[in-house]
Scaffold this active site. Sequence first.
Site, PDB file in Angstrom:
ATOM      1  N   SER A 134       0.725  -1.147  -0.098  1.00 29.38           N
ATOM      2  CA  SER A 134      -0.121  -0.057   0.097  1.00 29.38           C
ATOM      3  C   SER A 134       0.973   1.284  -0.050  1.00 29.38           C
ATOM      4  O   SER A 134       0.279   2.265  -0.331  1.00 29.38           O
ATOM      5  CB  SER A 134      -1.016  -0.034   1.166  1.00 29.38           C
ATOM      6  OG  SER A 134      -0.211  -0.181   2.484  1.00 29.38           O
ATOM      7  N   ASP A 374      -2.676   6.100  12.170  1.00 27.39           N
ATOM      8  CA  ASP A 374      -1.967   5.435  11.142  1.00 27.39           C
ATOM      9  C   ASP A 374      -0.841   6.340  11.036  1.00 27.39           C
ATOM     10  O   ASP A 374      -0.677   7.406  10.588  1.00 27.39           O
ATOM     11  CB  ASP A 374      -2.933   5.392   9.798  1.00 27.39           C
ATOM     12  CG  ASP A 374      -2.104   4.946   8.576  1.00 27.39           C
ATOM     13  OD1 ASP A 374      -0.838   4.443   8.661  1.00 27.39           O
ATOM     14  OD2 ASP A 374      -2.554   4.788   7.471  1.00 27.39           O
ATOM     15  N   HIS A 377       1.063   4.918   6.531  1.00 24.23           N
ATOM     16  CA  HIS A 377       0.876   5.577   5.284  1.00 24.23           C
ATOM     17  C   HIS A 377       1.077   6.971   5.458  1.00 24.23           C
ATOM     18  O   HIS A 377       1.593   7.749   6.492  1.00 24.23           O
ATOM     19  CB  HIS A 377      -0.304   5.292   4.784  1.00 24.23           C
ATOM     20  CG  HIS A 377      -0.823   3.716   4.765  1.00 24.23           C
ATOM     21  ND1 HIS A 377      -1.513   3.055   5.580  1.00 24.23           N
ATOM     22  CD2 HIS A 377      -0.337   2.768   3.603  1.00 24.23           C
ATOM     23  CE1 HIS A 377      -1.724   1.710   5.354  1.00 24.23           C
ATOM     24  NE2 HIS A 377      -0.844   1.714   4.289  1.00 24.23           N
TER      25      HIS A 377
END
Length: 397
Positions: A134, A374, A377
Amino acid sequence: MALLCSQTSCSVFTSFFILFFLLSLQCQKGTSFHHHHHHHERVHHQKPILKANNNQSTCALFVGSWVYDESYPFYESSSCEIIDPEFNCQMYGRPDSDYLRYRWKPLNCELPRFNGVEFLLKMKGKTVMFVGDSLGRNQWQSLICMLSAAAPHAQTQLVSGDPLSIFTFLDYGVNISFHRAPYLVDVDVIQGKRILRLEEVDKNGDTWKNVDVLLFNTGHWWSHQGSLQGWDYVELGGKFYPDMDRMAALERGMKTWANWVDTNIDRSRTQVLFQAISPTHYNENEWNAAVGMTTKNCYGETAPISGTTTNLGGGATYTDQQMRIVDMVIREMRDPAYLLDVTKLSEMRKDGHPSIYSGELSPQQRANPDQSADCSHWCLPGLPDTWNQLLYVALFY
């Protein structure tokens, strides 16, 4: 001494000289896409040749500091529909915006500003493919947003799929693709069990053939445990294991990938790059946080670590251990991939993660950033735009 010749022989000599002169001019002008960066394919860490400051001979592209610059970002999140909710921090309520306005400044040179139209023209009729997890998808969407902002009236087409998604700038015949392959090597499902095949990459590799630019990444999935783990068994040497040393698994998988690339990719056609492992910011001790901080991760961080990459130290984090393996395997390739060495410059960007502004989190999740932030990312716009600016330099300078 005078040159003596007949009218006929002089005429022939003059014609030959003019032809030779025109040919030499053509050779000087006609550097093609492939010729232009063949030297990158041969030397693992060789940096693009940029004009350096202070009489330095080369530009240390990946060593430097972050500089606040009001001319950034390259695009607005509201104008780029492809951004996944988990990367779209402004849409999901991030209150600060300074993190959008930092420019990467290499130590002894200036980074050329990204020119999206030039990128599309130079890549006309070609394919760029991001391959990995990702974080590769993060960078893939960033590049599409940067190019879309530069060519806002271009006709485009998105074909979403799993594992392959393709975004096409139809006016230029440029495909920007993402192939989801978190381990690079194959994962097969047999009788409901996921088998991580450390010595096989052919199934994934079929997708990578006949591409003009391949940018690979891996790293994060090799450390996942429990419900996040992407396999049930590891296959190595014809035997199946419920688990094994994760660094050893990464090294074996990377060597399988490297051997496949050396054997199957035509490097006269295809430029192969490897994106260094993207760091996380879950441990405030890694950036010398002040005593008494209320959170233990990237939540609430609004500015980069100050100073230069050379002050960061290194060797202590899990990411650094993984990068030593990646670096070693690439160096051992017959034709080494170009390493886009962004780990250290990204480590400085503790402010660049989605934190609790990652898609539709519940009020309870947002109230508990220690559990839900998070810090892996990156927001878009944000740090991956700089990764793509460095990709642009690696391809065209």
